[in-house]
Motif scaffolding. Structure first.
Motif, PDB file in Angstrom:
ATOM      1  N   TYR A   1       0.821  -1.214   0.000  1.00  0.00           N
ATOM      2  CA  TYR A   1       0.000   0.000   0.000  1.00  0.00           C
ATOM      3  C   TYR A   1       0.857   1.267   0.000  1.00  0.00           C
ATOM      4  O   TYR A   1       0.598   2.203  -0.754  1.00  0.00           O
ATOM      5  CB  TYR A   1      -0.913  -0.019   1.228  1.00  0.00           C
ATOM      6  CG  TYR A   1      -1.730   1.234   1.433  1.00  0.00           C
ATOM      7  CD1 TYR A   1      -2.822   1.515   0.623  1.00  0.00           C
ATOM      8  CD2 TYR A   1      -1.430   2.130   2.455  1.00  0.00           C
ATOM      9  CE1 TYR A   1      -3.594   2.657   0.817  1.00  0.00           C
ATOM     10  CE2 TYR A   1      -2.192   3.268   2.656  1.00  0.00           C
ATOM     11  CZ  TYR A   1      -3.270   3.525   1.832  1.00  0.00           C
ATOM     12  OH  TYR A   1      -4.023   4.657   2.029  1.00  0.00           O
TER      13      TYR A   1
ATOM     14  N   ASN B   1       2.263   2.873  -3.294  1.00  0.00           N
ATOM     15  CA  ASN B   1       1.401   3.720  -4.116  1.00  0.00           C
ATOM     16  C   ASN B   1      -0.043   3.570  -3.635  1.00  0.00           C
ATOM     17  O   ASN B   1      -0.796   2.749  -4.163  1.00  0.00           O
ATOM     18  CB  ASN B   1       1.530   3.318  -5.589  1.00  0.00           C
ATOM     19  CG  ASN B   1       0.787   4.258  -6.512  1.00  0.00           C
ATOM     20  OD1 ASN B   1      -0.124   4.975  -6.109  1.00  0.00           O
ATOM     21  ND2 ASN B   1       1.168   4.242  -7.778  1.00  0.00           N
TER      22      ASN B   1
ATOM     23  N   LYS C   1      -2.816   5.208  -3.997  1.00  0.00           N
ATOM     24  CA  LYS C   1      -3.906   5.393  -4.966  1.00  0.00           C
ATOM     25  C   LYS C   1      -4.022   4.223  -5.941  1.00  0.00           C
ATOM     26  O   LYS C   1      -5.099   3.954  -6.462  1.00  0.00           O
ATOM     27  CB  LYS C   1      -3.744   6.711  -5.713  1.00  0.00           C
ATOM     28  CG  LYS C   1      -4.017   7.908  -4.813  1.00  0.00           C
ATOM     29  CD  LYS C   1      -4.119   9.179  -5.611  1.00  0.00           C
ATOM     30  CE  LYS C   1      -4.434  10.366  -4.750  1.00  0.00           C
ATOM     31  NZ  LYS C   1      -5.739  10.343  -4.123  1.00  0.00           N
ATOM     32  N   LYS C   2      -2.939   3.526  -6.171  1.00  0.00           N
ATOM     33  CA  LYS C   2      -2.998   2.334  -7.016  1.00  0.00           C
ATOM     34  C   LYS C   2      -3.569   1.160  -6.217  1.00  0.00           C
ATOM     35  O   LYS C   2      -4.355   0.372  -6.738  1.00  0.00           O
ATOM     36  CB  LYS C   2      -1.599   1.979  -7.535  1.00  0.00           C
ATOM     37  CG  LYS C   2      -1.581   0.772  -8.444  1.00  0.00           C
ATOM     38  CD  LYS C   2      -0.190   0.496  -8.975  1.00  0.00           C
ATOM     39  CE  LYS C   2      -0.186  -0.746  -9.850  1.00  0.00           C
ATOM     40  NZ  LYS C   2       1.171  -1.111 -10.262  1.00  0.00           N
ATOM     41  N   TYR C   3      -3.185   1.053  -4.951  1.00  0.00           N
ATOM     42  CA  TYR C   3      -3.633  -0.051  -4.105  1.00  0.00           C
ATOM     43  C   TYR C   3      -5.122   0.066  -3.778  1.00  0.00           C
ATOM     44  O   TYR C   3      -5.841  -0.925  -3.768  1.00  0.00           O
ATOM     45  CB  TYR C   3      -2.799  -0.093  -2.821  1.00  0.00           C
ATOM     46  CG  TYR C   3      -2.974  -1.354  -2.016  1.00  0.00           C
ATOM     47  CD1 TYR C   3      -2.271  -2.509  -2.356  1.00  0.00           C
ATOM     48  CD2 TYR C   3      -3.828  -1.397  -0.933  1.00  0.00           C
ATOM     49  CE1 TYR C   3      -2.422  -3.676  -1.620  1.00  0.00           C
ATOM     50  CE2 TYR C   3      -3.986  -2.561  -0.188  1.00  0.00           C
ATOM     51  CZ  TYR C   3      -3.278  -3.697  -0.538  1.00  0.00           C
ATOM     52  OH  TYR C   3      -3.436  -4.849   0.189  1.00  0.00           O
TER      53      TYR C   3
ATOM     54  N   PRO D   1      -7.785   2.410  -5.387  1.00  0.00           N
ATOM     55  CA  PRO D   1      -8.274   3.480  -6.264  1.00  0.00           C
ATOM     56  C   PRO D   1      -9.502   4.146  -5.639  1.00  0.00           C
ATOM     57  O   PRO D   1     -10.412   3.468  -5.177  1.00  0.00           O
ATOM     58  CB  PRO D   1      -8.647   2.737  -7.554  1.00  0.00           C
ATOM     59  CG  PRO D   1      -7.823   1.481  -7.519  1.00  0.00           C
ATOM     60  CD  PRO D   1      -7.732   1.118  -6.054  1.00  0.00           C
TER      61      PRO D   1
ATOM     62  N   LYS E   1       8.645   5.224  -2.451  1.00  0.00           N
ATOM     63  CA  LYS E   1       9.181   4.332  -3.487  1.00  0.00           C
ATOM     64  C   LYS E   1      10.287   3.419  -2.967  1.00  0.00           C
ATOM     65  O   LYS E   1      10.458   2.307  -3.448  1.00  0.00           O
ATOM     66  CB  LYS E   1       9.693   5.147  -4.679  1.00  0.00           C
ATOM     67  CG  LYS E   1       8.659   6.074  -5.289  1.00  0.00           C
ATOM     68  CD  LYS E   1       7.365   5.368  -5.649  1.00  0.00           C
ATOM     69  CE  LYS E   1       6.305   6.329  -6.136  1.00  0.00           C
ATOM     70  NZ  LYS E   1       4.954   5.917  -5.810  1.00  0.00           N
TER      71      LYS E   1
END
Length: 112
Positions: free
Chosen positions: A72, A75, A77-79, A81, A91
């Motif tokens: 999580y 990223n 927002k990727k994990y 949405p 990172k």
């Protein structure tokens, strides 16, 4: 999934102060812009009472562990949405591991 480094408490404390403290606490039940992180390990996403989570966060259904937090925090927002969390992520694997170590250790302490 890659192996998660052990993490360093003091380094994680610095990461927390620099990147998380403006929105989160880990030493109380208080909520700020984000929910308290105290007790996050083993807690289901979207489950802090009284915090107004996004529908996406409430519906994700993830249980927070070292592994899920590690993924999580890369990223958010990727994990998840649709999450309200505006944090871009960490990172560097070592920074994520350090932060998780700090949160784990702080969660073992009684809250004020």
């Amino acid at each position: 999934m890659p192996e998660i480094p052990e993490g360093d408490y003091e380094s994680g404390k610095k990461v927390f102060k620099q990147r998380c403290l403006q929105c989160h606490v880990v030493d109380s039940k208080a909520t700020k812009t984000g929910p308290t992180l105290h007790g996050i390990i083993g807690r289901k996403s979207g489950a802090v009472p009284g915090f107004d989570y996004s529908t996406a966060n409430k519906n994700k259904g993830v249980v927070w562990t070292r592994e899920t937090l590690f993924e999580y925090l890369l990223n958010p927002k990727k994990y998840i949405p649709g999450t309200k969390m505006v944090f871009a992520g960490l990172k560097k694997a070592d920074e994520r591991a350090d932060l998780i170590k700090y949160i784990e250790e702080e969660c073992k302490k009684p809250i004020s």
